[in-house]
Structure formats: C-alpha cells, structure tokens
Design a protein around this motif. Sequence first.
Motif, PDB file in Angstrom:
ATOM      1  N   VAL A   1      48.647 -50.680   4.513  1.00 38.34           N
ATOM      2  CA  VAL A   1      49.824 -49.988   3.992  1.00 38.34           C
ATOM      3  C   VAL A   1      49.536 -49.529   2.570  1.00 38.34           C
ATOM      4  CG1 VAL A   1      52.246 -50.206   3.378  1.00 38.34           C
ATOM      5  CG2 VAL A   1      51.401 -51.315   5.439  1.00 38.34           C
ATOM      6  N   ARG A  25      53.319 -46.340   5.923  1.00 37.36           N
ATOM      7  CA  ARG A  25      53.842 -46.670   7.251  1.00 37.36           C
ATOM      8  C   ARG A  25      54.652 -47.940   7.169  1.00 37.36           C
ATOM      9  NH1 ARG A  25      50.180 -50.400   9.875  1.00 37.36           N
ATOM     10  NH2 ARG A  25      48.396 -50.841   8.529  1.00 37.36           N
ATOM     11  N   ARG A  26      55.489 -48.116   8.157  1.00 36.06           N
ATOM     12  CA  ARG A  26      56.350 -49.284   8.207  1.00 36.06           C
ATOM     13  C   ARG A  26      55.713 -50.328   9.107  1.00 36.06           C
ATOM     14  NH1 ARG A  26      62.802 -49.110   9.677  1.00 36.06           N
ATOM     15  NH2 ARG A  26      63.137 -51.353   9.878  1.00 36.06           N
ATOM     16  N   THR A  27      55.612 -51.553   8.612  1.00 34.89           N
ATOM     17  CA  THR A  27      55.049 -52.650   9.402  1.00 34.89           C
ATOM     18  C   THR A  27      55.997 -53.838   9.376  1.00 34.89           C
ATOM     19  OG1 THR A  27      53.841 -53.523   7.513  1.00 34.89           O
ATOM     20  CG2 THR A  27      52.688 -51.915   8.881  1.00 34.89           C
ATOM     21  N   ASP A  28      55.807 -54.745  10.305  1.00 32.94           N
ATOM     22  CA  ASP A  28      56.702 -55.894  10.401  1.00 32.94           C
ATOM     23  C   ASP A  28      56.635 -56.805   9.182  1.00 32.94           C
ATOM     24  OD1 ASP A  28      56.273 -56.351  14.000  1.00 32.94           O
ATOM     25  OD2 ASP A  28      57.614 -55.067  12.840  1.00 32.94           O
ATOM     26  N   THR A  30      56.399 -55.852   6.083  1.00 33.38           N
ATOM     27  CA  THR A  30      56.772 -55.152   4.848  1.00 33.38           C
ATOM     28  C   THR A  30      58.233 -54.759   4.862  1.00 33.38           C
ATOM     29  OG1 THR A  30      56.069 -53.016   5.769  1.00 33.38           O
ATOM     30  CG2 THR A  30      54.445 -54.239   4.483  1.00 33.38           C
TER      31      THR A  30
END
Length: 123
Positions: A1, A25-28, A30
Amino acid sequence: VQLQASGGGSVQVGGSLKLSCARSRRTDDTYRMAWFRQALGKGREFVAATTWIGGTYYSDSVRGRFAISRDNAKNMVYLQMNNLRPEDTADYHCAAGSPAWGSVQNAGLYYHWGQGTQVTVSS
C-alpha cells in the motif's frame, strides 16, 4: 500500500490548510487512517484518526480546529486545519493500519506511512 500526502505549505497564524492523503488501494489491514506530525527536534505526535466506516478521534491539541475526513470512492483521507497556530508547524504524515480504537494514537501500530508534507505557521 502506497500513501501519498500533499497540501502542506506556509500560512500565517489563524490561517487554514487542507492536507490530502491518497491511498493506492484498500486492504483489510488498513481500515484505520491517521495523521501524525513531527516538529523539528521533537518526536512523532498523533493528530487525528478515522476509519472507512466512520468515527473520528483527535488529539486534545487539535480538537475543534482540525477535521479529518475521507472519500472511500477515491481512497482519499483529508485533514482540514483551521485556526492554525505556530505550534502546528511540523512535517505531517498520513498512516494506515488496524490498531484498536483505543490505541489509534500509537504510531507503532500503523503498517504503512506516506512521506511528509511540511506545514509552517508564522506569526
């Protein structure tokens, strides 16, 4: 990220600035986004935090003057800074992680950091 902060600059006391942080990007891991700052010769200081589903938390020193917000569709987090003071002068960094809500002030619990954007407030 990847995190990219921008929007810093020089303002006079009482002025305003809006910082932006773009997340690649979106991650679990963050779902909490935060702003920290570091003044010259001082340690890193928590400023504000938010999550992607709502909720905000502020340090006592900025509560009532700063507002953190996010745009989920754009993967952006913002920090609106009003009524700026000389003591707000610092390098501001955005961070992403998943600390418990009671630990959002702990910089060590954030996995990803953006480069700083300098804010200078002069009297």
